[in-house]
Design an enzyme around this catalytic site. Structure first.
Site, PDB file in Angstrom:
ATOM      1  N   ASP A   1       0.277  -1.242   0.222  1.00 52.68           N
ATOM      2  CA  ASP A   1      -0.178   0.147  -0.140  1.00 52.68           C
ATOM      3  C   ASP A   1       1.079   1.353   0.360  1.00 52.68           C
ATOM      4  OD1 ASP A   1      -1.644  -2.182   1.473  1.00 52.68           O
ATOM      5  OD2 ASP A   1      -3.309  -1.326   1.825  1.00 52.68           O
TER       6      ASP A   1
ATOM      7  N   HIS B   1      -1.105   4.771  -0.753  1.00 53.42           N
ATOM      8  CA  HIS B   1      -2.645   5.299   0.215  1.00 53.42           C
ATOM      9  C   HIS B   1      -1.227   7.338   0.560  1.00 53.42           C
ATOM     10  CE1 HIS B   1      -4.922   2.804   1.771  1.00 53.42           C
ATOM     11  NE2 HIS B   1      -3.541   2.113   2.346  1.00 53.42           N
TER      12      HIS B   1
ATOM     13  N   ASP C   1      -4.364  -0.352  -3.243  1.00 54.67           N
ATOM     14  CA  ASP C   1      -3.906   0.990  -2.393  1.00 54.67           C
ATOM     15  C   ASP C   1      -3.460   1.442  -2.617  1.00 54.67           C
ATOM     16  OD1 ASP C   1      -6.011  -0.786  -1.297  1.00 54.67           O
ATOM     17  OD2 ASP C   1      -5.859  -0.419   0.703  1.00 54.67           O
TER      18      ASP C   1
ATOM     19  N   ASP D   1      -6.019   7.197  -1.507  1.00 58.43           N
ATOM     20  CA  ASP D   1      -6.957   7.529  -0.495  1.00 58.43           C
ATOM     21  C   ASP D   1      -6.241   7.636   1.100  1.00 58.43           C
ATOM     22  OD1 ASP D   1      -9.659   7.250  -1.075  1.00 58.43           O
ATOM     23  OD2 ASP D   1      -9.491   5.334  -0.693  1.00 58.43           O
ATOM     24  N   ARG D   2      -7.202   8.559   2.088  1.00 61.36           N
ATOM     25  CA  ARG D   2      -6.173   8.529   2.914  1.00 61.36           C
ATOM     26  C   ARG D   2      -4.891   9.778   3.202  1.00 61.36           C
ATOM     27  NH1 ARG D   2      -8.521   6.388   7.879  1.00 61.36           N
ATOM     28  NH2 ARG D   2      -9.031   4.506   7.694  1.00 61.36           N
TER      29      ARG D   2
ATOM     30  N   ASN E   1      -8.532  -3.152  -2.093  1.00 64.88           N
ATOM     31  CA  ASN E   1      -9.547  -2.742  -1.486  1.00 64.88           C
ATOM     32  C   ASN E   1     -10.451  -1.242  -1.343  1.00 64.88           C
ATOM     33  OD1 ASN E   1      -8.143  -2.664   0.730  1.00 64.88           O
ATOM     34  ND2 ASN E   1      -9.716  -1.719   1.711  1.00 64.88           N
ATOM     35  N   HIS E   2      -9.521  -0.582  -1.975  1.00 68.93           N
ATOM     36  CA  HIS E   2      -9.326   1.242  -1.762  1.00 68.93           C
ATOM     37  C   HIS E   2      -9.314   1.719  -3.506  1.00 68.93           C
ATOM     38  CE1 HIS E   2     -10.061   3.366   2.618  1.00 68.93           C
ATOM     39  NE2 HIS E   2      -8.740   2.109   2.280  1.00 68.93           N
TER      40      HIS E   2
ATOM     41  N   HIS F   1      -3.604  -8.587  -2.769  1.00 72.74           N
ATOM     42  CA  HIS F   1      -3.699  -6.793  -2.374  1.00 72.74           C
ATOM     43  C   HIS F   1      -4.365  -7.864  -0.339  1.00 72.74           C
ATOM     44  CE1 HIS F   1      -3.910  -3.278  -0.429  1.00 72.74           C
ATOM     45  NE2 HIS F   1      -5.742  -3.769  -0.142  1.00 72.74           N
TER      46      HIS F   1
ATOM     47  N   ARG G   1     -12.259  -6.632  10.561  1.00 77.78           N
ATOM     48  CA  ARG G   1     -12.442  -5.515   9.352  1.00 77.78           C
ATOM     49  C   ARG G   1     -14.013  -4.966   9.046  1.00 77.78           C
ATOM     50  NH1 ARG G   1      -7.794  -3.619   6.614  1.00 77.78           N
ATOM     51  NH2 ARG G   1      -6.071  -4.532   7.000  1.00 77.78           N
TER      52      ARG G   1
ATOM     53  N   HIS H   1      -2.043  -4.621   2.343  1.00 78.71           N
ATOM     54  CA  HIS H   1      -3.763  -4.605   2.437  1.00 78.71           C
ATOM     55  C   HIS H   1      -3.457  -3.629   4.678  1.00 78.71           C
ATOM     56  CE1 HIS H   1      -8.046  -4.473   3.500  1.00 78.71           C
ATOM     57  NE2 HIS H   1      -7.939  -5.796   3.806  1.00 78.71           N
TER      58      HIS H   1
END
Length: 473
Positions: free
Chosen positions: A217, A219, A246, A249-250, A278-279, A327, A375, A402
């Protein structure tokens, strides 16, 4: 809780220690201390609420919902919201309002949640069935966009993305300058065309004497991405990378990250492999900042275009028929073959169950067998599940991402599974290292390189997220 083990005073001491750990961003330690406090006094709703909040910081929303249910509606609503379950969140915030009718904070959160649900209903009402939906990519033409004479940024000459262009673009991004929308559109459209032609499960061949790098990730942490290239070289045919989902995001430099990765893909398809995380989905992008960032830095049309391109990303890779890279993780059932993964229809938003969901969301666990996901999506799987999957598919190793890891990586399941995470000091608060893995053929022995976060401009994580969602980040 056994009444014989009750000790309220000691539980309060543990809560104080847990609060201190939380303030220091040591969320796993805080959870452990809150758990000890709950064991000694499980009737105190504050302990459950605090542990729920700590779980959300580690993105363990399923565990947060369980704790928050015992603590009260507010925390559970926040956890549902973080999972993009807006309708469930609304019900909880309505209960909060009933219990606290004069609380202005409760009123504000209910109003914002109602707006989110109304927007969702409106989008559902005007949505076109998948079978009738026209590709956004078919409705735009980058060649018709005029580049103003005064534009001094990176330019693509013709249709070919070169290393010189990518270097210039990254230099501009580093100095917080923008890429012209014409070239951004060209990069995204060319990447879509390439990704759409790929299989769902991509086979990667690394010749003897060559190497291959897997990153986890990122991010939206663009300056840490630049540091990876500083440490390990730019992507090229002789220095290929796989970024394992990923990308966005964030972090608040997600547009810079995704355009850089896509530009390298355009420059040399075999230099840059990309997997879905997943993002890379509408629901996550709506909450965690990417959608707002795209609107701010590019335009509304790019929001739909990125969503479309993300649906083209492959779900997994196999390196030299021996290393399975995905992922999230593995499956709720035994016997899943690589051919079944290849047959998944990936050209859609991720479902909430099934093989595609589990590939993107699942996590390893230290216990054998399978368990519920912390999660709230996917599942947790043990070493026996990993070993059986590897044996049935004649593979040697699972590499996944992840999850934040303190050292940037973790080797689990008796050496048969490695987690790699490449966003150091995640969200500017976790204090973790980042890592990437270099595999040298023919042995494919993993060489793990760790690195620390580098400085970046003073733009906070989630800067482009809706204020309502930012309250719970």
């Amino acid at each position: 809780m056994d009444p014989a083990n009750s000790n309220p005073s000691r539980a309060e001491e543990l809560k104080v220690l847990a609060n201190e750990a939380f303030k220091a961003h040591k969320f796993a330690q805080a959870i452990d201390l809150y758990t000890q406090a709950i064991d000694l006094n499980g009737d105190n709703a504050v302990y459950w609420a605090n542990r729920a909040f700590a779980h959300t910081k580690l993105e363990e929303y399923g565990s947060a919902i369980i704790d928050a249910t015992k603590a009260g509606y507010y925390r559970r609503g926040a956890a549902y919201l973080a999972m993009a379950k807006f309708k469930e969140a609304l019900k909880d915030f309505q209960q909060v309002k009933k219990l606290c009718p004069n609380d202005p904070d409760a009123s504000k959160k209910l109003k914002e949640c109602e707006k989110a649900v109304m927007k969702l209903k409106f989008e559902e009402a005007i949505s076109v069935p998948e079978s009738q939906r026209r590709s956004v990519a078919d409705s735009v033409d980058y060649t018709t966009i005029v580049v103003e004479p005064e534009y001094a940024g990176a330019r693509i000459e013709g249709d070919v993305v070169t290393l010189d262009f990518v270097k210039k673009m990254m230099h501009d991004f580093k100095n917080q300058k923008s890429l012209h929308r014409r070239y951004a559109l060209q990069i995204v459209l060319q990447t879509r065309e390439m990704l759409h032609s790929l299989p769902t499960l991509v086979d990667v061949n690394v010749p003897d004497g060559k190497h291959f790098t897997v990153c986890g990730d990122v991010h939206g942490q663009f300056y840490d991405l630049l540091n990876i290239f500083e440490l390990n070289g730019f992507p090229s045919e002789d220095n290929p990378y796989l970024f394992n989902g990923d990308f966005v995001d964030r972090g608040s430099f997600s547009v810079e990250v995704i355009l850089t990765l896509f530009a390298f893909k355009c420059m040399c398809p075999t230099a840059m492999y990309l997997a879905r995380g997943n993002h890379e989905s509408k629901s996550m992008n709506k909450i965690y900042g990417f959608e707002g960032e795209v609107r701010s830095k590019l335009s509304e049309i790019f929001v739909e275009l990125f969503a479309e391109v993300f649906c083209c990303l492959p779900l997994a890779h196999v390196i030299n028929n021996k290393i399975f890279v995905v992922h999230g993780g593995l499956f709720s059932v035994d016997g899943v073959k690589l051919s079944e993964i290849s047959a998944i229809d990936r050209f859609r938003e991720p479902p909430e169950e099934g093989l595609m969901c589990e590939l993107l969301w699942s996590d390893p666990q230290p216990q054998l067998g399978r368990g519920p996901s912390k999660r709230g999506v996917g599942l947790s799987f043990g070493a026996d599940v990993t070993k059986k999957f590897l044996k049935e598919n004649n593979l040697d190793l699972v590499v996944r991402s992840h999850e934040v890891k303190d050292e940037g990586y973790e080797i689990e399941h008796d050496g048969k599974l490695i987690t790699v995470f490449s966003a150091p000091n995640y969200c500017d608060q976790m204090g973790n290292k980042g890592a990437f893995i270099r595999f040298e053929a023919p042995s494919l022995k993993p060489n793990i390189v760790t690195f620390s976060a580098v400085p970046h401009p003073d733009v906070k994580p989630m800067a482009y997220a809706n204020n309502f969602f930012r309250m719970f980040s």
